[in-house]
Design a protein around this motif. Sequence first.
Motif, PDB file in Angstrom:
ATOM      1  N   ARG A  63       0.857  -1.196   0.000  1.00  0.00           N
ATOM      2  CA  ARG A  63       0.000   0.000   0.000  1.00  0.00           C
ATOM      3  C   ARG A  63       0.888   1.240   0.000  1.00  0.00           C
ATOM      4  NH1 ARG A  63      -4.730   2.334   3.938  1.00  0.00           N
ATOM      5  NH2 ARG A  63      -3.068   2.449   5.479  1.00  0.00           N
ATOM      6  N   GLY A  98      -1.636   6.308   2.115  1.00  0.00           N
ATOM      7  CA  GLY A  98      -2.675   5.917   3.060  1.00  0.00           C
ATOM      8  C   GLY A  98      -4.049   6.056   2.455  1.00  0.00           C
ATOM      9  N   THR A 139      -6.277  -4.588   8.615  1.00  0.00           N
ATOM     10  CA  THR A 139      -5.207  -5.532   8.280  1.00  0.00           C
ATOM     11  C   THR A 139      -5.305  -6.822   9.094  1.00  0.00           C
ATOM     12  OG1 THR A 139      -3.700  -4.429   9.827  1.00  0.00           O
ATOM     13  CG2 THR A 139      -3.657  -3.706   7.533  1.00  0.00           C
ATOM     14  N   GLU A 161       3.230  -1.381   4.295  1.00  0.00           N
ATOM     15  CA  GLU A 161       3.002   0.055   4.107  1.00  0.00           C
ATOM     16  C   GLU A 161       4.250   0.696   3.508  1.00  0.00           C
ATOM     17  OE1 GLU A 161       0.207   1.520   4.593  1.00  0.00           O
ATOM     18  OE2 GLU A 161      -0.935   0.146   5.855  1.00  0.00           O
ATOM     19  N   ASP A 165       5.747   4.435   1.932  1.00  0.00           N
ATOM     20  CA  ASP A 165       5.525   5.860   1.727  1.00  0.00           C
ATOM     21  C   ASP A 165       5.667   6.196   0.242  1.00  0.00           C
ATOM     22  OD1 ASP A 165       6.191   8.853   1.666  1.00  0.00           O
ATOM     23  OD2 ASP A 165       5.672   8.519   3.778  1.00  0.00           O
TER      24      ASP A 165
END
Length: 471
Positions: A160, A163, A175, A188, A190
């Motif tokens: 991902r 966000g 999750t 996750e 960025d």
Amino acid sequence: MARIGVLSVSDGRDHVHARNADFVRRKQSELVASLRSAGHEVLEVAEPLSSGPEATGAARRVAAAGADLTVLYYAVWAFPRFTMLAAGELDTPLALVASTDPTEPGLVGMLAAGGALDQVGRGHHRLWGEPGDAELAADIGALATAASAVAGLRGCTFGRFGGRPMGMNTAVANTDQWQRLFGVDVEEIDQYELVLRARHAEQGEVDTAREWLERHAGAVHYDGDKLTPELLERQIRSYLAVREIIAERGLDFSGIKAQPELTENFATMDVTEALLNDPYDWNGPKRPHVCATEADMDGALTMKLFGHVSGTPVLFADVRHYHPERDLWDLCNSGQHATWFAARSDDPAVNLAKVELFPEVFFFPAGGASVRHVAAPGTMTLGRLTRSDGNYRMQLVLGEFVEPDAETTEELMRLSTPEWPHAFARLDVTAETFLSRFGANHIHAVPGDHRAELRAVAEQLDIELEEWTRG
């Protein structure tokens, strides 16, 4: 196609089994041949099971070989305890299949075994018919394909990037729930990682990619502002950056938030997402990598399942508009209709000839190319995993993509956003039902009728199925 284990269950009395064994073997051979003709890999246990040790041993071998679905076949009366012993060694979905030859009580054997499994709460499917029947093979194949899709999720990692986009609740999933229900982990990442890596993409490959798009696309509408060669190259660099991250982190599917950070300060991800979902790029054929725009987690999960059962790329779109006078839906989104949908050809040049790259619209001040085309016509399975009160459900409908005449198509696109990709669809559901019940703004589609497989997916995941028809 899927891997199917086949075990025939027989009578536990030696003299009866000796009489029946050849009959059972012949029936099983016909069934196995039919499944192989349909393209499935079959793990066949050659000898019918007529004792407890045989049942447990054969089931363990099938389990160790990695079957997606196990067929327990009943051509004759069979001791139910052999089914119970075999089932205890198997963690695959079970299909109890009975021969309908009236000379032997195969149906009786299946019903006795199924009732015993019911008593201990072991789920299973029941099918019956002549072993060479193509329809029976198709029904077994649908269960096996669904089992393969469900099993294929376990151990996967979803990447991902970013966000929650623009406060979109339906794009974010729990999750813990994903791990428990589907066996999927979430990594996750960025979005700045994408920006940093894009700067270091190899210029020679970037040039090759841009020239490939310019050569094969129907048109590239450079305007010197929102779409320049430099901005298109930035989008290509983003694709190369995401591919690099996918490889390094072992991502099985992904989603990119994009809005608003990238779309206002870097570039849109439309080209990146389209190419990831395509079965090719300038280097030739490749496996599609499911990537959902707006980092839509349940959308990406839907696409992963749909792609497994269909073997094709999966459409991602907003439910943009309904034209009641035409009974026509406009499925349209700025991101990532894979270019494959333009003609659904194995030849990328055929698809890209119907694709035009337009400057991005005012929503996205950073600019870049929007990947505009109209999805080719044909029967489609559409739907999505959505949640109601925290519980997952599969919402499903059959439809058809249609291709109006050129003048009508242009008129309909101008009514919404002509620079974006469109799929014009008729759905087997009334607008009132669909708009009142559908649990998201994003919808997904694959060519063909794959409802049987997706019904089985819902059953095997133990989630609600909400399927619509006009009838």
